[in-house]
Every structure is written in C-alpha cells, then in structure tokens.
Scaffold this active site. Structure first.
Site, PDB file in Angstrom:
ATOM      1  CD  GLU A   1     -13.417 -39.220   6.333  1.00 47.11           C
ATOM      2  OE1 GLU A   1     -13.539 -38.334   5.475  1.00 47.11           O
ATOM      3  OE2 GLU A   1     -14.364 -39.955   6.684  1.00 47.11           O
TER       4      GLU A   1
ATOM      5  CG  ASN B   1     -17.814 -33.927   4.835  1.00 41.62           C
ATOM      6  OD1 ASN B   1     -17.405 -33.565   3.725  1.00 41.62           O
ATOM      7  ND2 ASN B   1     -17.049 -34.540   5.718  1.00 41.62           N
ATOM      8  CD1 TRP B   2     -22.572 -33.407   0.300  1.00 39.01           C
ATOM      9  CD2 TRP B   2     -22.228 -32.461  -1.700  1.00 39.01           C
ATOM     10  NE1 TRP B   2     -23.718 -32.722  -0.034  1.00 39.01           N
ATOM     11  CE2 TRP B   2     -23.530 -32.128  -1.265  1.00 39.01           C
ATOM     12  CE3 TRP B   2     -21.794 -31.981  -2.931  1.00 39.01           C
ATOM     13  CZ2 TRP B   2     -24.395 -31.335  -2.016  1.00 39.01           C
ATOM     14  CZ3 TRP B   2     -22.646 -31.186  -3.688  1.00 39.01           C
ATOM     15  CH2 TRP B   2     -23.941 -30.868  -3.229  1.00 39.01           C
ATOM     16  CE  LYS B   3     -17.343 -38.341   5.089  1.00 31.09           C
ATOM     17  NZ  LYS B   3     -16.989 -39.482   5.915  1.00 31.09           N
TER      18      LYS B   3
ATOM     19  N   GLY C   1     -22.373 -37.341   6.746  1.00 38.67           N
ATOM     20  CA  GLY C   1     -21.581 -37.731   5.581  1.00 38.67           C
ATOM     21  C   GLY C   1     -22.438 -38.459   4.563  1.00 38.67           C
ATOM     22  N   GLY C   2     -22.451 -39.787   4.641  1.00 35.88           N
ATOM     23  CA  GLY C   2     -23.118 -40.622   3.640  1.00 35.88           C
ATOM     24  C   GLY C   2     -24.554 -40.213   3.349  1.00 35.88           C
TER      25      GLY C   2
ATOM     26  CG  HIS D   1     -13.715 -34.983   8.752  1.00 31.81           C
ATOM     27  ND1 HIS D   1     -13.351 -36.294   8.614  1.00 31.81           N
ATOM     28  CD2 HIS D   1     -15.075 -34.953   8.729  1.00 31.81           C
ATOM     29  CE1 HIS D   1     -14.449 -37.037   8.503  1.00 31.81           C
ATOM     30  NE2 HIS D   1     -15.514 -36.248   8.563  1.00 31.81           N
TER      31      HIS D   1
ATOM     32  N   GLY E   1     -19.206 -43.388   9.111  1.00 31.37           N
ATOM     33  CA  GLY E   1     -19.308 -44.265   7.938  1.00 31.37           C
ATOM     34  C   GLY E   1     -19.453 -45.739   8.274  1.00 31.37           C
TER      35      GLY E   1
ATOM     36  CB  SER F   1     -23.639 -43.841  11.593  1.00 30.50           C
ATOM     37  OG  SER F   1     -22.473 -44.457  11.082  1.00 30.50           O
TER      38      SER F   1
ATOM     39  CD  GLU G   1     -17.983 -35.661  12.174  1.00 34.30           C
ATOM     40  OE1 GLU G   1     -19.026 -35.881  11.570  1.00 34.30           O
ATOM     41  OE2 GLU G   1     -16.880 -35.539  11.610  1.00 34.30           O
TER      42      GLU G   1
HETATM   43  C1  PEP Z   1     -18.529 -37.476   8.508  1.00 32.81           C
HETATM   44  O1  PEP Z   1     -17.743 -37.858   7.660  1.00 32.81           O
HETATM   45  O2  PEP Z   1     -18.366 -36.372   9.040  1.00 32.81           O
HETATM   46  C2  PEP Z   1     -19.640 -38.339   8.859  1.00 32.81           C
HETATM   47  C3  PEP Z   1     -20.298 -38.066   9.942  1.00 32.81           C
HETATM   48  O3  PEP Z   1     -19.907 -39.415   8.020  1.00 32.81           O
HETATM   49  P1  PEP Z   1     -21.157 -40.420   8.125  1.00 32.81           P
HETATM   50  O4  PEP Z   1     -22.399 -39.592   8.351  1.00 32.81           O
HETATM   51  O5  PEP Z   1     -21.171 -41.132   6.820  1.00 32.81           O
HETATM   52  O6  PEP Z   1     -20.889 -41.320   9.290  1.00 32.81           O
END
Ligand code: PEP
Length: 251
Positions: free
Chosen positions: A96, A9-11, A231-232, A94, A170, A210, A164
């Site tokens: 967010e 997920n590049w957000k 994500g990251g 999600h 994050g 993470s 999640e």
């Molecule tokens: C996400 O935003 O779905 C996520 C899991 O982010 P990260 O891997 O950065 O924790």
C-alpha cells in the site's frame, strides 16, 4: 531455526481508545501461546498507549512505516529515531505504501537502512501485482524488490522479510500454500546470495495476503514459511488469538 512470528497490521484502523480495547482483549490469549512471537502494528498515534499496555507482556509492538531521514522539514513523517523508544519492529515497503503513496524500491532500501541504524527490526515487504504474476515475472519482481530493499542493509540480524502478493491482500484470495512456498524458496535463495547460507536461514519469512485462522496452518507447514503478516484478521481479538493458536499448533 527462525522463530514463528505472527504480525497483525492494523493499518489505518482504530482510534487510540479502540486500539487500547482491542489489545487488552487480545493480551491473555496471545500470552498463552508461547511457541509464537505475536506482534501488533497499531497506527502511530496509538503506539505509546499500546506500548504501555504491552510493557509487562511477551507481545511485541511495531510501527507501520517510517521516513528514512532522521529529522527535518518532512511534514507529517516519523523517523526511525522517534520510533526507537516506542517499539521494536517496523513494517517497510508494504504494497500500500508502494502503490498508493508511490514509494520507490530505492526509498524502501533507505528505510530498511534507517530502521536498522536505529536498532529497529524491519519487516521488509515484497510482492508482485496480478499482472506481473500473469506475465510470468513474479519472481523477478520480488527479487528486484528484495535486492533494492537490502541494498544498504547492514547485518541480517533482526531482519524479517514478508512476501505479500498484492492480489492476495484484502481480497479473500490467498496464494496457494505451494505457490507461497515456491516464492519463499526463491527469497531464501536470494538471501543466501546477499548474505550467506547460515545467516539467510535465520531470517524469518512471513507470508501475507488473506491469512485467516482457517488457512494459517497450511502456510505454516511450508518449509520456508516462518510466520504470517495479517491485515483484516488481526482486527478482531478472538479471531486473531485463534489464528495465532492455529499457527502454534503446527510450529
Ligand atoms: C496486509 O495488509 O499486509 C495483509 C496481508 O492484509 P490482509 O490479511 O487483510 O490480506
């Protein structure tokens, strides 16, 4: 058995040009890992360009959100039918979207329905906040989100669920693999009660929060974990390819 899915997920990152560069750098490495279905989720504006680059590859493509109405006066929104020709997957609910943009459980359920109606594969995200975990209500919260998310859903074919925990996203503080498995087992049991045992067993369950190349294997070896939502660590080509490789090593 559910296939292993690693979703990136590049957000709200990457211009179209940057997105093209990133996926171009990833394609050879991702294509070499045949045991895993890799899927990238660029911003809406890059979907068409990235779709073109992925067309002759096995790497999947998804959107990060959708609106539940098909069309109309919803400035700035994108509907399922607009996405249907561009990608296969769509992230729904999600944390967010829920926490920053106030998306309700009911809206998430309508989005899952809209995605399925358009032939998209929804990745329904669920997960508790830190205070909910600390007060002992994590399972109840996740089950509520799951049941609302599936309230209008059709067949479980194509459905993916991502657990999640909000406090792990994050933050560099992933859930322990044991805690992730405990919640996944609860999610699987809830799916059995909504569908049936055979159908529930086929729904891929992804852990997110993470996940890195270093810890992905610990999650993947859990009984009810079929992949990861990342994500990251999906924003750097070599790192994401290594993560996918490490997931495949234990798939
Ligand atoms: C996400 O935003 O779905 C996520 C899991 O982010 P990260 O891997 O950065 O924790």
């Amino acid at each position: 058995m559910s296939p292993t899915i690693i979703a990136g997920n590049w957000k709200m990152n990457m211009t179209v040009a940057e997105a093209r560069d990133l996926v171009t750098a990833m394609i050879p490495g991702l294509e070499a890992v045949v045991e895993v279905v890799s899927v990238v989720f660029p911003p809406f504006v890059a979907l068409e360009a990235i779709g073109g680059l992925l067309r002759s590859t096995d790497v999947g493509l998804g959107a990060q959100n959708l609106h539940y109405e098909d069309k109309g006066a919803f400035t700035g929104e994108v509907s399922a039918s607009m996405l249907a020709g561009l990608c296969e997957f769509v992230i729904v609910g999600h944390s967010e979207r829920r926490l920053v943009f106030g998306e309700s459980d009911e809206a998430v359920g309508r989005k899952v329905e809209a995605a399925q109606r358009a032939g998209l594969r929804p990745i329904l995200c669920v997960g508790e906040r830190l205070e909910e975990r600390e007060s002992g209500s994590a399972e109840a919260v996740v089950e509520r989100q799951l049941r609302w998310g599936l309230a209008n859903a059709g067949s479980p074919d194509g459905l993916v669920v991502a657990y999640e925990p909000v406090w792990a996203i994050g933050t560099g503080r992933a859930a322990t693999p044991d805690d992730a498995q405990l919640m996944m087992a609860h999610i699987r049991a809830t799916l059995v009660s909504v569908y049936d045992a055979a159908a529930a067993a086929d729904v891929p369950l992804l852990y997110g929060g993470s996940v890195t190349a270093d810890n992905v294997a610990e999650f993947m070896i859990q009984d009810d974990v079929n992949g990861a939502l990342v994500g990251g660590a999906s924003l750097v080509a070599e790192g994401f390819v290594e993560l996918v490789r490490n997931a495949a090593a234990v798939a």
